[in-house]
Write a protein that holds these residues in place. Structure first.
Motif, short mmCIF file in Angstrom:
data_model
loop_
_atom_site.label_atom_id
_atom_site.label_comp_id
_atom_site.label_asym_id
_atom_site.label_seq_id
_atom_site.Cartn_x
_atom_site.Cartn_y
_atom_site.Cartn_z
N PRO A 80 32.97 54.58 41.84
CA PRO A 80 33.83 53.40 41.75
C PRO A 80 34.75 53.42 40.53
CG PRO A 80 31.60 52.72 42.27
CD PRO A 80 31.55 54.19 41.94
N VAL A 81 34.28 53.94 39.42
CA VAL A 81 35.10 54.02 38.22
C VAL A 81 36.27 54.97 38.44
CG1 VAL A 81 35.13 54.66 35.78
CG2 VAL A 81 33.16 53.45 36.73
N ILE A 82 35.99 56.11 39.04
CA ILE A 82 37.04 57.09 39.32
C ILE A 82 38.06 56.51 40.30
CG2 ILE A 82 37.48 59.32 40.41
CD1 ILE A 82 34.86 60.26 39.13
N LEU A 83 37.58 55.79 41.31
CA LEU A 83 38.49 55.19 42.27
C LEU A 83 39.35 54.11 41.62
CD1 LEU A 83 39.56 55.00 45.13
CD2 LEU A 83 37.69 53.43 45.65
N ILE A 84 38.78 53.31 40.75
CA ILE A 84 39.56 52.27 40.06
C ILE A 84 40.65 52.90 39.20
CG2 ILE A 84 39.43 50.49 38.27
CD1 ILE A 84 36.71 49.69 39.50
N ILE A 85 40.30 53.95 38.47
CA ILE A 85 41.31 54.64 37.66
C ILE A 85 42.40 55.22 38.55
CG2 ILE A 85 41.68 56.65 36.17
CD1 ILE A 85 38.87 56.06 35.00
N LEU A 143 34.91 55.61 49.04
CA LEU A 143 34.03 56.17 48.01
C LEU A 143 33.30 57.44 48.46
CD1 LEU A 143 32.45 52.92 46.54
CD2 LEU A 143 34.17 54.39 45.48
N ALA A 144 33.02 57.57 49.74
CA ALA A 144 32.25 58.72 50.22
C ALA A 144 32.93 60.06 49.92
CB ALA A 144 31.96 58.57 51.71
N PRO A 145 34.24 60.22 50.15
CA PRO A 145 34.85 61.52 49.80
C PRO A 145 34.82 61.82 48.30
CG PRO A 145 36.28 60.27 51.27
CD PRO A 145 35.17 59.36 50.88
N ILE A 146 34.91 60.78 47.49
CA ILE A 146 34.83 60.99 46.04
C ILE A 146 33.43 61.43 45.65
CG2 ILE A 146 35.02 59.84 43.78
CD1 ILE A 146 37.18 58.05 45.04
N ILE A 148 36.95 43.95 44.74
CA ILE A 148 35.95 44.21 45.78
C ILE A 148 35.04 45.36 45.35
CG2 ILE A 148 35.68 45.09 48.13
CD1 ILE A 148 38.09 43.37 48.92
N LEU A 149 35.60 46.40 44.76
CA LEU A 149 34.79 47.51 44.25
C LEU A 149 33.83 47.03 43.17
CD1 LEU A 149 37.49 50.30 44.01
CD2 LEU A 149 35.41 50.40 45.38
N ILE A 150 34.31 46.21 42.26
CA ILE A 150 33.45 45.68 41.19
C ILE A 150 32.35 44.81 41.79
CG2 ILE A 150 33.42 44.12 39.20
CD1 ILE A 150 36.26 45.19 38.56
N GLY A 151 32.70 43.98 42.75
CA GLY A 151 31.69 43.14 43.41
C GLY A 151 30.65 43.96 44.13
N SER A 152 31.07 45.03 44.77
CA SER A 152 30.13 45.90 45.46
C SER A 152 29.16 46.56 44.48
CB SER A 152 30.90 46.96 46.25
OG SER A 152 30.03 47.86 46.86
N ALA A 153 29.69 47.02 43.35
CA ALA A 153 28.82 47.65 42.34
C ALA A 153 27.83 46.64 41.77
CB ALA A 153 29.68 48.25 41.23
N ILE A 175 46.10 46.05 45.53
CA ILE A 175 45.34 46.98 44.68
C ILE A 175 44.36 46.20 43.81
CG2 ILE A 175 45.53 48.61 42.76
CD1 ILE A 175 46.43 49.91 45.29
N THR A 176 44.83 45.13 43.20
CA THR A 176 43.96 44.32 42.33
C THR A 176 42.80 43.71 43.13
OG1 THR A 176 45.86 43.81 40.94
CG2 THR A 176 43.92 42.39 40.71
N LEU A 177 43.07 43.22 44.32
CA LEU A 177 42.02 42.66 45.17
C LEU A 177 40.98 43.71 45.53
CD1 LEU A 177 41.00 40.22 46.81
CD2 LEU A 177 42.43 41.03 48.68
N TYR A 178 41.43 44.92 45.86
CA TYR A 178 40.49 45.99 46.21
C TYR A 178 39.65 46.42 45.00
CZ TYR A 178 38.55 49.87 48.80
OH TYR A 178 37.68 50.71 49.43
N VAL A 179 40.25 46.40 43.81
CA VAL A 179 39.49 46.71 42.61
C VAL A 179 38.39 45.67 42.40
CG1 VAL A 179 39.63 46.79 40.08
CG2 VAL A 179 41.27 48.05 41.46
#
Length: 94
Positions: A73-78, A56-59, A18-23, A12-16
């Motif tokens: 991305p913020v909603i997904l991280i939460i 992210l697309a469904p969100i 990755i989300l931050i890096g993508s943003a 989970i932490t790694l994916y978070v």
């Protein structure tokens, strides 16, 4: 059991991250800080897009149009942190 909890928490932490890096990469490309025609930037962007976009697309479809501001991305991280804490509480019984 704690090894599985550690693995789940680490994933989970790694994916978070990755989300931050993508943003951050999308901001750098949008503000012309990095060259999107550079092979490394293109490869990194393609990897990050392929890893994050299916989640992210469904969100994004559920959210209203906020005028160019992407809060998915913020909603997904939460949501990921909520799921992580819920699973840990259920498995550990804290």
């Amino acid at each position: 059991m704690y090894s599985f909890i550690w693995l789940f928490d680490t994933l989970i932490t790694l994916y978070v991250w990755i989300l931050i890096g993508s943003a951050i990469l999308s901001w750098l490309v949008a503000f012309n800080v990095v060259n999107p025609h550079n092979q490394f930037v293109r490869s990194l962007g393609e990897f990050l897009w392929r890893v994050t976009e299916p989640v992210l697309a469904p969100i994004r479809r559920l959210l209203p149009n906020l005028g160019g501001i992407d809060v998915s991305p913020v909603i997904l991280i939460i949501l990921l942190y909520f799921i992580r804490n819920l699973v840990i509480e259920l498995l550990v019984g804290a």
